[in-house]
Design an enzyme around this catalytic site. Sequence first.
Site, short mmCIF file in Angstrom:
data_model
loop_
_atom_site.label_atom_id
_atom_site.label_comp_id
_atom_site.label_asym_id
_atom_site.label_seq_id
_atom_site.Cartn_x
_atom_site.Cartn_y
_atom_site.Cartn_z
N GLY A 46 0.98 -1.49 -0.35
CA GLY A 46 -0.07 0.08 -0.19
C GLY A 46 0.59 0.77 0.15
O GLY A 46 2.39 1.06 0.41
N GLN A 51 3.34 10.08 1.51
CA GLN A 51 4.74 8.86 1.90
C GLN A 51 5.29 10.10 -0.27
O GLN A 51 6.61 9.69 0.41
CB GLN A 51 4.50 7.32 1.16
CG GLN A 51 3.81 7.11 2.41
CD GLN A 51 3.82 5.19 1.90
OE1 GLN A 51 2.96 4.73 1.86
NE2 GLN A 51 4.65 4.84 3.18
N CYS A 88 7.07 -0.81 5.79
CA CYS A 88 6.40 0.16 5.62
C CYS A 88 7.88 0.90 4.05
O CYS A 88 8.82 1.14 4.44
CB CYS A 88 6.94 1.47 6.32
SG CYS A 88 6.42 3.16 6.31
N LEU A 89 7.56 1.30 2.85
CA LEU A 89 8.06 1.45 2.48
C LEU A 89 9.19 2.83 2.42
O LEU A 89 10.29 3.30 2.40
CB LEU A 89 7.15 2.02 0.94
CG LEU A 89 6.77 0.45 0.01
CD1 LEU A 89 5.49 1.55 -1.08
CD2 LEU A 89 7.78 0.02 -0.04
N HIS A 130 -2.85 0.39 8.11
CA HIS A 130 -1.36 1.18 8.21
C HIS A 130 -1.57 2.40 6.98
O HIS A 130 -1.05 3.35 7.35
CB HIS A 130 -0.04 0.09 7.40
CG HIS A 130 0.95 0.63 7.34
ND1 HIS A 130 2.56 0.14 7.85
CD2 HIS A 130 1.56 1.50 6.49
CE1 HIS A 130 3.71 0.44 7.55
NE2 HIS A 130 2.23 1.24 6.03
N GLU A 131 -2.20 2.14 6.33
CA GLU A 131 -2.02 3.75 5.09
C GLU A 131 -3.54 4.63 5.83
O GLU A 131 -2.68 5.48 5.68
CB GLU A 131 -2.66 2.83 3.43
CG GLU A 131 -2.38 1.73 3.03
CD GLU A 131 -0.43 2.11 3.42
OE1 GLU A 131 -0.15 2.86 3.29
OE2 GLU A 131 0.28 1.38 3.14
N HIS A 134 -0.91 6.55 8.23
CA HIS A 134 0.00 7.45 7.24
C HIS A 134 -1.25 9.14 7.10
O HIS A 134 -0.12 9.80 7.26
CB HIS A 134 0.34 7.26 6.28
CG HIS A 134 0.90 6.13 6.57
ND1 HIS A 134 3.09 6.89 6.10
CD2 HIS A 134 1.58 4.95 5.64
CE1 HIS A 134 3.57 5.71 6.25
NE2 HIS A 134 2.81 5.06 5.44
ZN ZN Z 1 3.73 2.61 5.29
#
Ligand code: ZN
Length: 159
Positions: A46, A51, A88-89, A130-131, A134
């Site tokens: 995701g 991000q 996480c990216l 998670h998203e 953010h």
């Molecule tokens: Zn993330």
Amino acid sequence: MALLNIVKEGDPTLRKVCRPVTEITPRILQLLDDMVETLIDSNGAGLAAPQVGILRRIAVVDMGDEIVELINPEIIAVEGQQQELEGCLSVPDVWGITDRPQKVTVKALNRFGEEFTVTGEDLDARCFCHELDHLDGHLFTDKAIRILTPDEVAELKGE
Ligand code: ZN
């Protein structure tokens, strides 16, 4: 379409609360396209707009058979519990165990401005949580109940 630069932990953008989308402009549609392309390219599960440096309430989630685009998403129902691995990216090479609901239903707008709901379980449920975190400036490392040691990460990556 363009690949977007993913900002990393330490960038103040990741700690801000994102604003809702009030109008789905061509710029928002372009952002959705670019976020989907960036998600596919980065092999993530995701991606949330902050991000890629955009403080808007937008996220894209790869649910396996489709990538769902979420505008102004809200969690409207949760069920059960899971304690599983999350990464996480924006926080490369860090993995942790989080405590999340097993099943999550999200209400959002699609790219046509129509409201819809989508339900995810297991990885999809973790990803929704998670998203959406953010969008409020939270990272999974804030709420992980345990962060894996470097040895455990190496093992995970098969090193
Ligand atoms: Zn993330």
